[in-house]
Design an enzyme around this catalytic site. Structure first.
Site, PDB file in Angstrom:
ATOM      1  N   PHE A   1     -13.714  -1.598  10.880  1.00 32.17           N
ATOM      2  CA  PHE A   1     -12.275  -1.842  10.914  1.00 32.17           C
ATOM      3  C   PHE A   1     -11.726  -1.969   9.494  1.00 32.17           C
ATOM      4  O   PHE A   1     -12.256  -2.709   8.678  1.00 32.17           O
ATOM      5  CB  PHE A   1     -11.976  -3.121  11.713  1.00 32.17           C
ATOM      6  CG  PHE A   1     -10.507  -3.469  11.716  1.00 32.17           C
ATOM      7  CD1 PHE A   1      -9.581  -2.611  12.303  1.00 32.17           C
ATOM      8  CD2 PHE A   1     -10.057  -4.636  11.109  1.00 32.17           C
ATOM      9  CE1 PHE A   1      -8.232  -2.921  12.290  1.00 32.17           C
ATOM     10  CE2 PHE A   1      -8.710  -4.949  11.097  1.00 32.17           C
ATOM     11  CZ  PHE A   1      -7.788  -4.088  11.689  1.00 32.17           C
ATOM     12  N   GLN A   2     -10.684  -1.225   9.195  1.00 37.41           N
ATOM     13  CA  GLN A   2     -10.035  -1.187   7.887  1.00 37.41           C
ATOM     14  C   GLN A   2     -10.987  -0.831   6.746  1.00 37.41           C
ATOM     15  O   GLN A   2     -10.830  -1.298   5.629  1.00 37.41           O
ATOM     16  CB  GLN A   2      -9.323  -2.517   7.598  1.00 37.41           C
ATOM     17  CG  GLN A   2      -8.151  -2.733   8.557  1.00 37.41           C
ATOM     18  CD  GLN A   2      -7.202  -3.821   8.103  1.00 37.41           C
ATOM     19  OE1 GLN A   2      -7.602  -4.796   7.482  1.00 37.41           O
ATOM     20  NE2 GLN A   2      -5.934  -3.653   8.435  1.00 37.41           N
TER      21      GLN A   2
ATOM     22  N   GLU B   1       2.068  -3.011  -0.810  1.00 33.25           N
ATOM     23  CA  GLU B   1       1.073  -2.988  -1.893  1.00 33.25           C
ATOM     24  C   GLU B   1       1.450  -2.012  -3.002  1.00 33.25           C
ATOM     25  O   GLU B   1       1.081  -2.203  -4.151  1.00 33.25           O
ATOM     26  CB  GLU B   1      -0.314  -2.649  -1.353  1.00 33.25           C
ATOM     27  CG  GLU B   1      -0.951  -3.751  -0.504  1.00 33.25           C
ATOM     28  CD  GLU B   1      -0.558  -3.657   0.955  1.00 33.25           C
ATOM     29  OE1 GLU B   1       0.336  -2.846   1.302  1.00 33.25           O
ATOM     30  OE2 GLU B   1      -1.152  -4.400   1.768  1.00 33.25           O
TER      31      GLU B   1
ATOM     32  N   MET C   1      18.621  15.033  -8.288  1.00 35.29           N
ATOM     33  CA  MET C   1      17.841  15.922  -9.139  1.00 35.29           C
ATOM     34  C   MET C   1      17.392  17.167  -8.365  1.00 35.29           C
ATOM     35  O   MET C   1      17.420  18.281  -8.879  1.00 35.29           O
ATOM     36  CB  MET C   1      16.636  15.172  -9.704  1.00 35.29           C
ATOM     37  CG  MET C   1      15.861  15.932 -10.737  1.00 35.29           C
ATOM     38  SD  MET C   1      16.900  16.412 -12.112  1.00 35.29           S
ATOM     39  CE  MET C   1      16.448  15.211 -13.350  1.00 35.29           C
TER      40      MET C   1
ATOM     41  N   LYS D   1     -16.529  -8.114   1.113  1.00 39.73           N
ATOM     42  CA  LYS D   1     -16.218  -9.467   1.565  1.00 39.73           C
ATOM     43  C   LYS D   1     -17.426 -10.392   1.464  1.00 39.73           C
ATOM     44  O   LYS D   1     -17.304 -11.553   1.063  1.00 39.73           O
ATOM     45  CB  LYS D   1     -15.715  -9.412   3.009  1.00 39.73           C
ATOM     46  CG  LYS D   1     -15.122 -10.716   3.509  1.00 39.73           C
ATOM     47  CD  LYS D   1     -14.428 -10.517   4.850  1.00 39.73           C
ATOM     48  CE  LYS D   1     -13.764 -11.811   5.305  1.00 39.73           C
ATOM     49  NZ  LYS D   1     -13.073 -11.625   6.598  1.00 39.73           N
TER      50      LYS D   1
END
Ligand SMILES: Cc1ncc(C[n+]2csc(CCOP(=O)(O)OP(=O)(O)O)c2C)c(N)n1
Lengths: 557, 98
Positions: free
Chosen positions: A115-116, A53, A468, A165
């Site tokens: 959940f999640q 993502e 760097m 949802k």
């Protein structure tokens, strides 16, 4: 436009995105966002399945930079949403328009550690321009259109929509009206500071234009160039300002700041009038702030009033539409002597490409690439030494063609940004310039390049180090090297091949031109693995906390 | 220095958190707070006293940028000899939503 009655929330979101003119969305599915993915089937939106993502948000960022329209990314709740965060922060720091849509667990489960479930609305709050948590399906048309309006208005930035949802599954009870987003026009700058600025410019003897990312945001290149030509004032740019005036323009002294050119840093140090345009006095630009442009009066022209006076006191502040302001300031100050001095510095301190040794010299590679690639090439950088070499040595003709994570400095930006750019502007040649550290942060996106047959080119400068950081340890931590060795890197050419990408390795100077020819002429993707000196450094360098006139340089051997 | 802001907002989800978070993140330490929503629940107003080394204008501008903030005003600030009050509270013109 009207949405019919009995339409599901998810369907409505997709229709509204289509109506907003969105053609591409970057995302990754999961439980809480399944209704939206279901609604994507058969829609006009092209969904690009990334492999992490973070890459969805970073690709959307690049899409936003190239097109000026909000890039859109989708993710599911919980880990999907938290993975977007770096990309959202990246867009916020460089003022890039973006709309991020996350699925959320169903409303009755919110706040129960479902959940999640994560509170992405709360987590993202300090990063977004604004965010929405629709509680009713009827709110969705307004939310989408406001999200796009906010992302694009004024100083652009990311907007989050956290979509529960159950709301995505709810159907509308009655037909809903929908108005497309309408970005608020920038207000006209006030007349008084404008005429004050004209006077200040006329009276100045050593003026400099200090130009930042605000020019890209305002799409004001033309106005800036007309202003610079009319006044004849030398120009220095920030990392985000690169390309605002063309790389080879006579009056362009190059980038200023930590890795800026001597000509640019000296000009700012010695100027008597600093005209900041769409720039924000970032610490990488100013060095020791108290000694930045110490003799100068300051005019600050910016779209965001909160930037004016934030770090440096100004003598004249002009806020609002940058284009209008620039068009009003065409005066002709008497500055011949000063311009001569600046241009002489530009000659005296010009880049040299005759580096000793046998290693491929990355700056020379980049300059050659720049010479041959032409204007229709977009360079997407990662973060580190190679990023600074691109900024110094590639000559850009427009800021949208230089994609570089400035404010956040996000390693891993390069590959997703190249993907975003390639889809935003298919007619352009897109080259990702990366380092062996950065590329591993989003290497999985080679799979995305393969899936969509994107002709993305990659130039990987491999110094087998986190270059760097190694440079800083060498210079400022007494050569005590800590966790910067990458000499056990994977075989990058083989990795590319495993993702179906042809590759070649460049290990000496004779192989540079053939590689550049292929980068220019090959139609499909290409991965060029370039071995460079592990000890190479970026010069010049203003040490942290020092004034910009105190630049360190390479020891002459 | 201590100073007090009056903030008018649309009463949207988490709006107070947004304002307080922005102040904290920009180095304005919150000393006291009183907030109330309107009868109809669509608006909220807050009186926030903060302490900071950073300039007051910066707090006003940063809060003014928030989308749901409709007005920010300065109602008093510390000076070398006591507090300076503004009645009515002072609006800075630069506080626009961008
Ligand atoms: C996500 C992230 N982690 C850490 C850093 C700190 N950092 C800045 S440059 C750099 C090294 C980059 O190495 P590489 O990609 O190989 O580029 P090089 O400097 O060698 O050209 C690191 C670790 C960062 N900018 N971003």
């Amino acid at each position: 436009m009207t949405f019919r009655q009995n339409m599901q929330g998810a369907k409505l979101v997709v229709k509204a995105l289509e109506a907003e003119g969105v053609d591409t969305v970057f995302g990754y599915p999961g439980g809480a966002i399944m209704p939206l993915y279901d609604a994507l089937l058969g829609s006009r939106l092209r969904h690009v399945l990334v492999r992490h993502e973070q890459a969805a948000a970073l690709a959307a960022d690049a899409y936003g930079r190239v097109t000026g329209r909000p890039g859109v990314c989708l993710a599911t709740s919980g880990p999907g949403a938290t993975n977007l965060i770096t990309g959202i922060a990246n867009a916020a720091m460089d003022s890039v328009p973006m709309v991020a849509i996350t699925g959320q667990v169903a409303s009755p489960l919110m706040g129960t550690d479902a959940f999640q479930e994560v509170d992405i609305y709360g987590i993202s709050m300090p990063l977004v321009k604004h965010s929405f948590l629709p509680r009713n399906v009827d709110d969705l048309p307004r939310v989408i259109s406001e999200a796009f309006t906010i992302a694009r208005s004024g100083r652009p930035g990311p907007v989050l929509i956290d979509l529960p949802k159950d709301i995505a599954l709810q159907s509308t009870a009655e037909p809903l009206r929908w108005e497309p987003s309408r970005p608020d026009p920038m207000h006209r700058p006030e007349a008084k500071p404008l005429s004050q600025a004209r006077d200040m410019i006329m009276r100045s003897r050593r003026p400099v234009l200090y130009v930042g990312g605000g020019i890209r945001i305002a799409r004001a290149c033309q106005e800036l160039r007309a202003f610079a030509n009319a006044t004849g004032i030398p120009v220095v740019t920030t990392l985000q300002g690169i390309g605002a005036v063309s790389g080879n323009a006579r009056l362009n002294l190059g980038m200023l700041g930590m890795h800026g050119t001597k000509a640019a840093n000296y000009a700012v140090h010695d100027c008597d009038l600093l005209i900041a345009i769409g720039a924000r006095f970032d610490d990488r630009v100013t060095g020791k702030l108290a000694e930045f442009a110490p003799e100068a009066k300051v005019i600050h022209i910016d779209g965001d009033p909160a930037e004016v006076g934030k770090l440096k006191a100004v003598d004249c502040s002009i806020t609002g539409d940058i284009k209008v302001a620039l068009n009003f300031l065409h005066v002709q100050p008497h500055i011949n002597e000063w311009v001569e001095t600046c241009l002489q510095n530009k000659i005296d301190y010009a880049w040299r490409y005759d580096a000793p040794g046998d290693f491929v010299y990355a700056p020379a590679f980049i300059r050659q690439l720049s010479n041959y690639a032409g204007d229709d090439t977009i360079i997407a950088c990662d973060v580190g030494q190679h990023q600074m070499w691109v900024a110094q040595h590639y000559q850009f003709s427009t800021p949208e063609h230089h994609l570089s994570s400035g404010g956040l400095g996000t390693m891993g930006y390069g590959l997703p940004a190249a993907i975003g750019a390639c889809l935003a502007k298919p007619e352009a040649r897109v080259i990702c310039v990366s380092g062996d550290g950065s590329i591993m942060m989003n290497i999985q996106e080679l799979a995305t390049i393969k899936r969509y047959s994107l002709p993305v080119k990659v130039v990987l400068f491999d110094n087998q180090r986190l270059g760097m950081v190694r440079q800083w340890q060498e210079l400022f931590f007494q050569e005590r090297y800590s966790e910067v060795d990458l000499s056990d890197n994977p075989d990058f050419a083989a990795v590319a091949n495993a993702f179906g990408m042809p590759s070649m390795t460049v290990s000496n100077r004779l192989e540079v031109m053939p590689a550049i020819e292929r980068l220019i002429n090959d139609d499909g993707p290409l991965f060029v693995h370039v071995l460079i000196d592990p000890q190479a450094n970026v010069w010049p360098l203003v040490p942290p906390g020092k004034c910009n006139a105190q630049m360190m340089e390479a020891k002459v051997i | 220095m201590k100073f007090t802001l009056r903030v008018q907002m649309n009463n949207t989800e988490g709006v107070l958190e947004r304002v307080l978070g922005r102040l904290r993140q920009r180095n304005f330490n919150i000393c006291s707070l009183a907030a109330d929503s309107s009868k109809c629940n669509s608006f909220m107003s807050a009186r926030i006293t903060v302490e900071s080394e950073r300039p007051m204008e910066s707090a006003l501008k940063q809060i003014g940028k928030l989308y749901d903030v409709t007005e920010v005003q300065l109602s008093e600030h510390e000076t070398n000899n006591g507090y300076q009050h503004y009645e009515p509270a002072k609006t800075l013109e630069v506080c626009v939503s961008v």
